[in-house]
Design a protein around this motif. Structure first.
Motif, PDB file in Angstrom:
ATOM      1  N   THR A 254      39.984   3.398   9.386  1.00 57.82           N
ATOM      2  CA  THR A 254      39.636   4.679   8.547  1.00 57.82           C
ATOM      3  C   THR A 254      39.601   4.378   6.857  1.00 57.82           C
ATOM      4  N   TYR A 255      40.553   3.155   6.780  1.00 59.16           N
ATOM      5  CA  TYR A 255      40.330   2.649   5.290  1.00 59.16           C
ATOM      6  C   TYR A 255      39.009   2.208   4.859  1.00 59.16           C
ATOM      7  N   LEU A 260      33.088   3.192   3.049  1.00 53.75           N
ATOM      8  CA  LEU A 260      31.695   3.140   3.179  1.00 53.75           C
ATOM      9  C   LEU A 260      31.226   4.569   2.704  1.00 53.75           C
ATOM     10  N   GLN A 261      32.038   5.575   2.921  1.00 58.02           N
ATOM     11  CA  GLN A 261      31.985   6.947   2.680  1.00 58.02           C
ATOM     12  C   GLN A 261      31.657   7.003   1.095  1.00 58.02           C
ATOM     13  N   MET A 265      28.510   8.334  -1.088  1.00 60.10           N
ATOM     14  CA  MET A 265      28.400   8.951  -2.044  1.00 60.10           C
ATOM     15  C   MET A 265      28.099   8.362  -3.505  1.00 60.10           C
ATOM     16  N   MET A 266      28.368   7.325  -3.792  1.00 57.00           N
ATOM     17  CA  MET A 266      28.092   7.091  -5.121  1.00 57.00           C
ATOM     18  C   MET A 266      26.504   6.623  -5.029  1.00 57.00           C
ATOM     19  N   GLN A 267      26.015   6.320  -3.844  1.00 54.18           N
ATOM     20  CA  GLN A 267      24.737   5.946  -4.103  1.00 54.18           C
ATOM     21  C   GLN A 267      23.808   7.137  -3.981  1.00 54.18           C
ATOM     22  N   ALA A 268      24.335   8.181  -3.395  1.00 53.34           N
ATOM     23  CA  ALA A 268      23.747   9.398  -3.641  1.00 53.34           C
ATOM     24  C   ALA A 268      23.729  10.001  -4.985  1.00 53.34           C
ATOM     25  N   ASP A 269      24.951  10.004  -5.367  1.00 52.53           N
ATOM     26  CA  ASP A 269      25.204  10.488  -6.752  1.00 52.53           C
ATOM     27  C   ASP A 269      24.176   9.725  -7.802  1.00 52.53           C
ATOM     28  N   ARG A 270      23.947   8.248  -7.625  1.00 51.86           N
ATOM     29  CA  ARG A 270      23.162   7.496  -8.471  1.00 51.86           C
ATOM     30  C   ARG A 270      21.697   7.879  -8.327  1.00 51.86           C
TER      31      ARG A 270
END
Length: 506
Positions: A254-255, A260-261, A265-270
């Motif tokens: 899970t870590y 990866l999650q 999310m960072m890629q989507a934000d960028r």
């Protein structure tokens, strides 16, 4: 002393942990992080040197839970918190374990170099996590292919074509009858549980009581046609060696999945932010113009005499700012750097040696080679590393002299960095000029120019650059004479000062 072993009563299988210094290293590192007491960091370093590499890595076998936990997170913690020398040493420890595993993996079509001992999926999860942490710590992508292969192994890219996680992906091929009381007692399923994974055929054949009969209403899946020979996996409730959900392996997985999650999310934000950010020659020079925000930035090479005044002014208004220093200042301005880190300001690279990247008269002409550029930046991040500032934490890079071209920006991108520069129009960066220069601007002139630009066009999304120090020939210091008034006026107009991560949308 210090190891944790079980004392079996009925079962002949024993959890035989044989090491303990890794636990002590992580504990000491966390105590240092919480207290700031350097004694704990030194303890962590000494414990870490006792076991540079987790012994199963590169080995063909090990006893059950002999080397536990299966990766040493303490190495990562120490590397991230130590100085440049310590970071290099402990990053090398992480790399050495990965390299040993890779040497075995490259002979396997699945790039799988994990020993098929009991709970091999725990080892797989440990190695994929170590690859990920090493990559984030150093920016070195040498082992990214093996990282991806190990991740994919857990989710079906393996000889059996099955995910090793119960009910993930839902509707796909996954362990349908794990060795769990949830299943045998008709309670449900061990949803989300990572099963033990394949073991050597010799181990499976030596175990007591295992069977492939399956459930009364569902036969077990022996995967006979797909067994590679040296190792086996079965989806059958009676196979406790390969198909039992493992709590520690699931927790570790899970870590990794959470990381990866976060990356996703960072890629989507960028991607979303990229539509709003304005660029010149590949470098971000302005952020979202719909937001009434300003990213206040300060750069410094050898002069930082304004640090105390700037910090006190920022404290007065409760503002955080973005600071870009050369290697010289990171090496000689420890007090300033630590004060800024304590405030929560952003600290990034301004190169190491303040190189001249381009010919100003011919901006497309690059004056340094890619190797020179890369070596200088790596040296810069080594200097930053003594404060725990990694490329991941400081991915925005302000070129020296605020001069670059598309080639320089692309080189930075290849290192995982993003070039940023001041927003044209305010003339704020002229606060370094000295009276002997034909383009000299006084602090009052700069202040008026900034406010005129605000009145005409607004400063939404501006990256407003000033200098933390200037040549002694400039006695009219902006931070002494105009910074306080500028911040008060802009706050009064409703602007909010933000860090680059928020402004750019990281």
């Amino acid at each position: 002393p210090g190891v944790c072993q079980t004392a079996s009563v009925v079962s002949p299988y024993i959890y035989e942990e044989a090491n303990w210094v890794d636990d002590m290293e992580l504990g000491a590192a966390e105590l240092y992080r919480l207290t700031g007491d350097s004694k704990y960091l030194q303890d962590a370093i000494e414990y870490g040197r006792c076991e540079p590499i987790t012994p199963w890595m590169g080995a063909d076998s090990a006893r059950h839970y002999q080397w536990y936990p299966f990766m040493n997170v303490g190495h990562y913690r120490v590397a991230a918190m130590g100085d440049a020398r310590v970071m290099a040493e402990f990053a090398r420890n992480l790399r050495s374990g990965i390299s040993r595993t890779y040497e075995k993996a490259k002979e396997n079509p699945y790039l799988f170099g994990i020993p098929a001992i009991w709970c091999s999926n725990n080892l797989t999860t440990a190695m994929v996590t170590q690859c990920m942490l090493y990559r984030k710590l150093t920016g070195d992508s040498t082992y990214v292919e093996m990282e991806a292969a190990l991740r994919d192994w857990l989710f079906g890219c393996n000889p059996w074509g099955t995910s090793m996680v119960v009910e993930l992906p839902y509707g796909g091929d996954y362990p349908s009858q794990p060795h769990s009381a949830y299943v045998s007692e008709h309670v449900g399923n061990a949803t989300g549980g990572l099963v033990d994974g394949p073991v050597y055929a010799s181990i499976f054949e030596s175990l007591r009581g295992v069977n492939l009969d399956g459930l009364p209403w569902q036969k077990g899946e022996p995967y006979e046609r797909f067994q590679p020979g040296d190792m086996v996996y079965h989806d059958a409730i009676g196979d406790y060696s390969t198909n039992e959900p493992t709590m520690d392996g699931t927790a570790s997985m899970t870590y990794f999945l959470s990381s990866l999650q976060r990356e996703g999310m960072m890629q989507a934000d960028r991607r979303s932010a990229a539509k709003r950010n304005e660029k010149i020659s590949g470098g971000i020079v302005r952020t979202d113009t719909k937001e009434k925000t300003i990213a206040l930035a300060f750069s410094a090479h050898t002069d930082a005499e304004g640090a105390d005044k700037v910090i006190r002014t920022l404290d007065k208004y409760g503002i955080n700012a973005n600071f870009f220093f050369t290697g010289y200042l990171y090496e000689h301005g420890e007090n300033v750097v630590k004060r800024l880190l304590e405030r929560g300001d952003y600290l990034g690279s301004h190169s190491y040696g303040h190189l001249q990247y381009i010919d100003v008269k011919r901006p497309d002409t690059t004056l340094v080679s890619r190797d020179e550029f890369t070596a200088d930046l790596r040296k810069s991040y080594e200097a930053m590393g003594r404060y725990g500032i990694t490329p991941e934490k400081a991915r925005y890079f302000l070129p020296p002299f605020e001069e670059y071209n598309a080639t320089v920006a692309s080189w930075a991108n290849m290192l995982g960095l993003t070039v940023v520069n001041y927003t044209p129009g305010t003339g704020s960066a002229m606060d370094y000029t000295t009276p002997d220069l034909p383009y000299y601007r006084s602090s009052e002139e700069i202040y008026r120019h900034i406010m005129d630009e605000e009145e005409k066009n607004g400063l939404n999304g501006h990256i407003l650059l000033l200098h933390l120090g200037t040549d002694p020939a400039r006695t009219d210091k902006f931070f002494d004479n105009c910074l306080d008034r500028l911040l008060a006026d802009l706050l009064g107009k409703g602007y909010r000062f933000v860090l680059l991560e928020e402004a750019i949308g990281r």
